[in-house]
Design an enzyme around this catalytic site. Structure first.
Site, PDB file in Angstrom:
ATOM      1  N   PHE A   1      34.339  39.466  46.821  1.00 37.91           N
ATOM      2  CA  PHE A   1      33.971  40.760  46.234  1.00 37.91           C
ATOM      3  C   PHE A   1      34.907  41.892  46.626  1.00 37.91           C
ATOM      4  CE2 PHE A   1      30.101  38.366  47.513  1.00 37.91           C
ATOM      5  CZ  PHE A   1      29.758  37.876  46.268  1.00 37.91           C
TER       6      PHE A   1
ATOM      7  N   GLY B   1      33.914  31.937  44.038  1.00 39.75           N
ATOM      8  CA  GLY B   1      32.559  31.683  43.572  1.00 39.75           C
ATOM      9  C   GLY B   1      32.440  32.098  42.118  1.00 39.75           C
TER      10      GLY B   1
ATOM     11  N   GLY C   1      41.693  37.575  37.209  1.00 36.47           N
ATOM     12  CA  GLY C   1      41.966  36.186  37.546  1.00 36.47           C
ATOM     13  C   GLY C   1      42.095  35.293  36.335  1.00 36.47           C
TER      14      GLY C   1
ATOM     15  N   ASN D   1      34.517  30.466  29.643  1.00 39.09           N
ATOM     16  CA  ASN D   1      33.440  29.526  29.988  1.00 39.09           C
ATOM     17  C   ASN D   1      32.155  30.331  30.096  1.00 39.09           C
ATOM     18  OD1 ASN D   1      31.853  27.417  30.783  1.00 39.09           O
ATOM     19  ND2 ASN D   1      32.569  27.435  32.903  1.00 39.09           N
TER      20      ASN D   1
ATOM     21  N   GLN E   1      28.735  35.515  36.419  1.00 42.54           N
ATOM     22  CA  GLN E   1      29.454  36.688  36.917  1.00 42.54           C
ATOM     23  C   GLN E   1      28.717  37.970  36.551  1.00 42.54           C
ATOM     24  OE1 GLN E   1      31.678  35.762  39.390  1.00 42.54           O
ATOM     25  NE2 GLN E   1      32.485  37.688  38.676  1.00 42.54           N
TER      26      GLN E   1
ATOM     27  N   GLY F   1      38.876  40.631  31.428  1.00 39.99           N
ATOM     28  CA  GLY F   1      38.116  40.287  32.628  1.00 39.99           C
ATOM     29  C   GLY F   1      36.626  40.536  32.472  1.00 39.99           C
TER      30      GLY F   1
ATOM     31  N   GLU G   1      33.974  42.157  37.186  1.00 37.58           N
ATOM     32  CA  GLU G   1      33.387  43.323  37.843  1.00 37.58           C
ATOM     33  C   GLU G   1      32.496  44.164  36.954  1.00 37.58           C
ATOM     34  OE1 GLU G   1      36.484  44.965  40.846  1.00 37.58           O
ATOM     35  OE2 GLU G   1      37.578  43.699  39.447  1.00 37.58           O
TER      36      GLU G   1
END
Lengths: 323, 738
Positions: free
Chosen positions: B242, B470, B512, B631, B638, B701, B704
């Site tokens: 995180f 994770g 990522g 995915n 998330q 992304g 977050e």
């Protein structure tokens, strides 16, 4: 953790005979082991008492008797406890987590130490942990701290929910030492901190809690435990109420009231009980009676909300039993 | 917690490839390693917040059973400053204590218990000074950081002819000004920070979870003055990060330096209390927002100033305004500013949605307050102020479907049934209310190199030094590799979390998947070329001598026009080669003509007890526009995790210090995060509009954005339920009791 001598006792007599002045008895270990790791508790000797024959729940005409080693989860789920003393079952279920309730003993629950963060931090001054070192909470973070029974030495709350329910029900604890057994009403068992906050109860060195005795109270079937806290589970009370009501028709014939999360010990409220008794079972009665709860409360800058919260907790608990 | 199912049509929904290993204990985390002759280290931390250490008595500790060494500022370990995000404080380098719980010593012993017991025997004698811990009290001494995100600490956007933001605000028909505060937080990853370090022939191997094995290796190489190539960092499994595992904190540095000095491997695992004070936190903030608007709700001026508490010696800010008001709504005049107040509190670093999380709380509450002031539905106010271009850069967005998020969300949540008047809805003794907020998070890409290797056993390895926090990166490697190579997932062998692998950079900034995924696509293309080259050049290959342009790769098979067609393992077998591989790189090469961000709308419903004012969230919904969902299963997780954290920030979390700088709740008993019983039905819906301007994958992304806006949505719902506006997080029942 400091080195310590460890042994397991087979019988109560064996445990008592082995105990010295610096002995801790190990039951569920959910408080003791935690505090030993932090070096808040540093016994020289630890005696495992789990093999002792102190696990039973018995109900009869004279009330309820619970062995001190009975696990919290077992008592919470006991059918007769649930039916005749819902306040006990509910107080237990509002405590800790299922995993902890599976391990923690009833006797150990009554002896658990305060959750004051300064008590748990050995680098902080704390009169309870280290007499005379001062109280960091009074000028520190004390939002959750006590407003009843406090002193200039200590404002830590007693953390047990179970004890609040038991004090409301006039329960006693059976104690045993090498001098023999004795019975102490739970309300007298706990001490207010005064100038000796390190002395939390009447237990003598080496003495063991063997049994909890709850006298018969037929109308305890109408009882409840309400716990108010910052999250839904796995958290200690900001305020809690153990309430039993004897309702005759539309009026209150008797009441048992104790509060938690607010006192340095489980706090019985006879003035509130008196204000309820003989009055109609209405919201107005409950609100008026709850006013009496705040008598003698001493707040700190961080917990000024507590008197209001205690009143509201009581009214909500009373309303849930009948209006 | 129930998770309603709402699968968009095109999305893949693959189970985590590492899931079974994790839930069966098969996944070896850093601290699970125990090399031979292992010694154990334990940090000693300060018990005051602001002091100079006069002396330390280590004699009892040195004599304690099993103790090998005690290091202190009076007997330090050689370490140089280093740090990917800027140097972190070098442990034991000086005698200054700047916060409570700062590492001031390191005991190494034969066992963990011996090291810990000995550490408790060390006493320090301090010259103590009063601690500064109050952000509020420190405001007069606030400082401006040299830069925020590489730009200025104050950014002003003004319409032609407008002289200043204050002038624009003065000219507004309506203004709303409010101050909001957020609490200091800690990442509290389930896996505490740890390190297992071992030296062999001048080379260091470190097992430690991090957000990039390559970054960790570089940090340690600099700190220990060895070549980067002489440090190998491994962390294939990370139990949560995180942002809290970007930087290499004291425990890893001390363990590596002690291992070198003692000639033995050293393991150290932080206690939970040490994670709170000896790693880093999210700074507390105070934010002032002033909105100027026309009576129809159109914003004409926005001013948003943020102050952060920063550890002494650091200038880290939570730039709430930069990360929200600067780009979210179409206002012709905007000014954002960031300052910090030096405090004797633990270091601050990045934490999930740095800037956006606190910034969105302030801006989105202010928008709700403005809507109330103007009598406009809060959702409608957002729609009216929708920004079709980035108000800061003026560029068009690459792909923005925020209006669809609002409308889809409103429909799924039943927003139209919302009572107009706050405090007017109840269910028995529970007051009920709903709230919403916008969520935006910039879409970033970082340079990454990945490798694809066709192997003789018919599998393809997809590897790089990236990390799975994770978040599902293991599975992204599998899913993207599978898609890029046309092979079923079971034939893809992912590998990550090892600095010896291709340099895939670090994982953060929600970049990522976009960065690594793009690099996998590039590597897959390069590996196919290498395979074809081998096939036409090797004399025993069935494709030998053919024009490479006549051979094509499809679904694991090479086919020549009018010629042979063979699986790649057959080709490899014929050539006798164990494999053929190639790296592929992806750099942030998206067009500079666009602005890039993920978007979303957050909705929530709360219940507040009429008597005792406990707040319980009963329903949450997020509708997310993050481009292609690579995915769906891990993407949903998330977003869910982010939403639960947002709920936590709203109602539970806060690291509190007393006036002496002592943390009052630095453990998981006192630092509250929601339990399952606090976590309601959470619904996540993805729009799944590919953003191919951003990258070939079309994916932005999602790491977050799930937390962004949630605290505001909760606070807005509390206001709707009770009529009370709480501007300080976390919102606790005492703030609502009359």
């Amino acid at each position: 953790m400091k080195d310590f001598d460890f042994r397991a006792a087979e019988t109560t007599e064996d445990a008592l005979a082995q105990a010295g002045a610096d002995t801790a008895y190990l039951a569920g270990g959910t408080t003791l082991v935690d505090l030993m790791k932090l070096q808040v508790m540093t016994p020289r000797q630890v005696i495992d008492i789990n093999a002792l024959p102190l696990r039973s729940v018995r109900t009869g005409d004279d009330g309820l008797r619970i062995g001190a080693l009975e696990r919290m989860a077992a008592v919470a789920g006991h059918p007769q406890v649930r039916e005749w003393y819902p306040v006990i079952s509910q107080a237990l279920l509002a405590s800790a987590s299922q995993q902890i309730r599976n391990m923690a003993s009833m006797g150990g629950n009554l002896l658990q130490r305060t959750r004051c963060g300064y008590f748990r931090d050995v680098s902080a001054p704390c009169n309870k942990r280290e007499p005379g070192s001062g109280c960091a909470a009074i000028d520190g973070v004390h939002r959750a701290h006590a407003v009843l029974g406090t002193s200039d030495s200590c404002v830590a709350t007693h953390p047990s929910d179970l004890a609040v329910a038991l004090v409301a029900l006039d329960a006693s604890v059976e104690l045993r030492s090498t001098d023999g057994p004795r019975t102490v009403p739970l309300a007298d068992f706990y001490r207010e901190p005064g100038s000796t906050p390190e002395r939390e109860n009447e237990l003598r060195p080496g003495e063991l809690v063997t049994e909890i005795v709850v006298p018969a109270l037929p109308w305890a079937a109408r009882s409840t435990y309400l716990k108010i806290r910052d999250r839904s589970s796995y958290e200690f009370a900001l305020s809690s109420a153990a309430v039993a009501l004897d309702l005759k028709g539309d009026s209150v014939a008797g009441a048992r009231i104790a509060v938690g999360g607010t006192g340095t010990k489980p706090w019985r409220l006879p003035a509130v009980e008196e204000a309820l008794t003989g009055r109609p079972a209405t919201r107005e009665t409950y609100e008026q009676a709850a006013e009496r709860a705040t008598e003698g409360m001493r707040t700190l800058p961080g917990n000024r909300f507590k008197p209001t919260l205690v009143r509201r907790t009581l009214v909500r608990a009373l309303l849930s039993l009948g209006d | 917690m129930s998770v309603p199912n709402s699968k968009p049509r095109r999305a893949v929904s693959a189970d985590r490839v590492d899931g079974r290993a994790k839930v069966t204990g098969g996944a070896a985390y850093g601290a699970d390693r125990s090399p031979d002759r292992l010694a154990h280290g334990y940090m000693i931390v300060s018990t005051v917040a602001n002091a100079t250490i006069r002396s330390m008595d280590v004699s009892a500790a040195e004599r304690a059973p099993g103790v090998l060494a005690v290091y202190t500022p009076f007997n330090p370990l050689p370490l140089k400053p280093s740090g990917f995000l800027g140097p972190v404080r070098v442990p034991l380098a000086d005698k200054e204590v700047v916060h409570h719980g700062q590492p001031i010593g390191f005991v190494v012993a034969e066992t963990y218990e011996q090291a810990r017991a000995a550490a408790m025997l060390v006493s320090a004698d301090y010259d103590e000074r009063p601690a500064a811990v109050s952000l509020e009290a420190g405001l007069p001494g606030a400082k401006e950081p040299d830069s925020v995100d590489g730009g200025p600490a104050v950014v002003t956007v003004l319409a032609d002819g407008v002289g200043s933001i204050d002038e624009a605000l003065r000219a507004a028909e309506v203004t709303l000004a409010a101050t909001y505060t957020t609490a200091q937080q800690q990442h509290t990853p389930m896996e505490p920070h740890s390190a297992v370090t071992a030296w062999s022939g001048g080379r260091l191997t470190v097992h430690s979870s991090s957000q990039g094995a390559g970054v960790l290796a570089s940090d340690l190489a600099t700190a220990l003055e060895v070549e980067r190539g002489d440090v190998r960092a491994l962390g294939p499994y990370v139990g949560g990060a995180f942002g809290g595992k970007y930087a290499t904190y004291a425990q890893t540095r001390l363990a590596a330096a002690a291992a070198r000095k003692l000639g033995r491997p050293v393991k150290t695992v932080n206690t939970r209390e040490q994670v709170f004070t000896a790693t880093a936190t999210r700074a507390a903030t105070r934010q002032e927002v002033t909105l100027g608007a026309r009576r129809d709700g159109m914003l004409t001026a926005v001013r948003h100033d943020a102050w952060s508490g920063a550890a002494i010696g650091s200038a880290t800010v939570e730039a709430g305004g930069h990360h929200s008001s600067l780009t979210w709504y179409a206002s012709p005049n905007i000014q954002v500013g960031a300052k910090y107040v030096p405090l004797n509190v633990p270091e601050a670093t990045i934490m999930r949605a740095p800037g956006e999380a606190p910034g969105s709380f302030a801006l989105e509450c202010a928008m709700d307050e403005l809507a109330g002031e103007l009598g406009i539905d809060p959702l409608e106010l957002r729609i009216r102020n929708h920004a079709t271009t980035d108000p800061h850069s003026g560029k068009p967005w690459s792909s923005k479907h925020l209006l669809e998020c609002y409308r889809t969300g409103a429909e799924r949540f039943g927003w139209s049934r919302r009572a107009k008047e706050p405090g007017s809805t109840a269910d028995g003794d529970w007051l009920t209310g709903t709230g919403m907020a916008t969520a935006v998070f910039p879409a970033l890409r970082f340079p990454a190199t990945m490798k694809v290797r066709f192997q003789a056993d018919g599998t393809a390895a997809v590897s790089g030094s990236t990390a799975d926090l994770g978040t599902g990166m293991w599975t992204v490697l599998s899913v993207v590799g599978s898609r890029a190579l046309g092979l079923p997932a079971h034939r893809i062998k992912p590998a990550l979390g090892d600095s010896a692998l291709s340099d895939a950079g670090f994982v953060g900034g929600s970049a990522g998947t976009a960065s690594v995924g793009s690099a996998i696509l590039a590597a897959a293309g390069e590996a196919q070329k290498a395979l074809i080259k081998l096939a036409v050049e090797h004399e025993r290959s069935p494709f030998h001598g053919l024009d490479p342009d006549s051979v094509r790769y499809e679904n694991g098979r090479l086919t020549a026009d009018g010629g042979p067609s063979e699986d790649f393992d057959t080709v490899l077998a014929a050539t006798g080669r164990p494999g053929v591989e190639a790296e592929g790189s992806s750099a942030p090469d998206q067009s500079q003509d666009y602005a890039y961000a993920s978007f979303g709308a957050q909705f929530c419903e709360v219940r507040v007890n009429r008597w005792t004012s406990e707040i319980r969230v009963s329903r949450m919904l997020a509708v997310m526009d993050g481009g292609t969902v690579v995915n769906e299963k891990t993407a949903r997780s998330q977003i869910l995790g982010g939403m639960v954290w947002g709920l936590s920030s709203a109602l539970h979390e806060g690291l509190h210090f007393d006036s002496a700088g002592r943390p009052a709740n630095a453990d998981l008993a006192g630092y509250l995060i929601p339990v399952n019983a606090d976590t309601p039905a959470v619904d996540v819906h993805f729009l799944d509009h590919p953003d191919t301007r951003f990258n070939a994958l079309g994916a932005r992304g999602l790491g977050e954005i799930g937390i962004v806006g949630v605290a505001a949505a909760v606070a807005n719902a509390v206001h709707h339920a009770t009529g009370k506006r709480i501007r300080d997080l976390p919102i606790t029942l005492d703030q609502l009791l009359d």
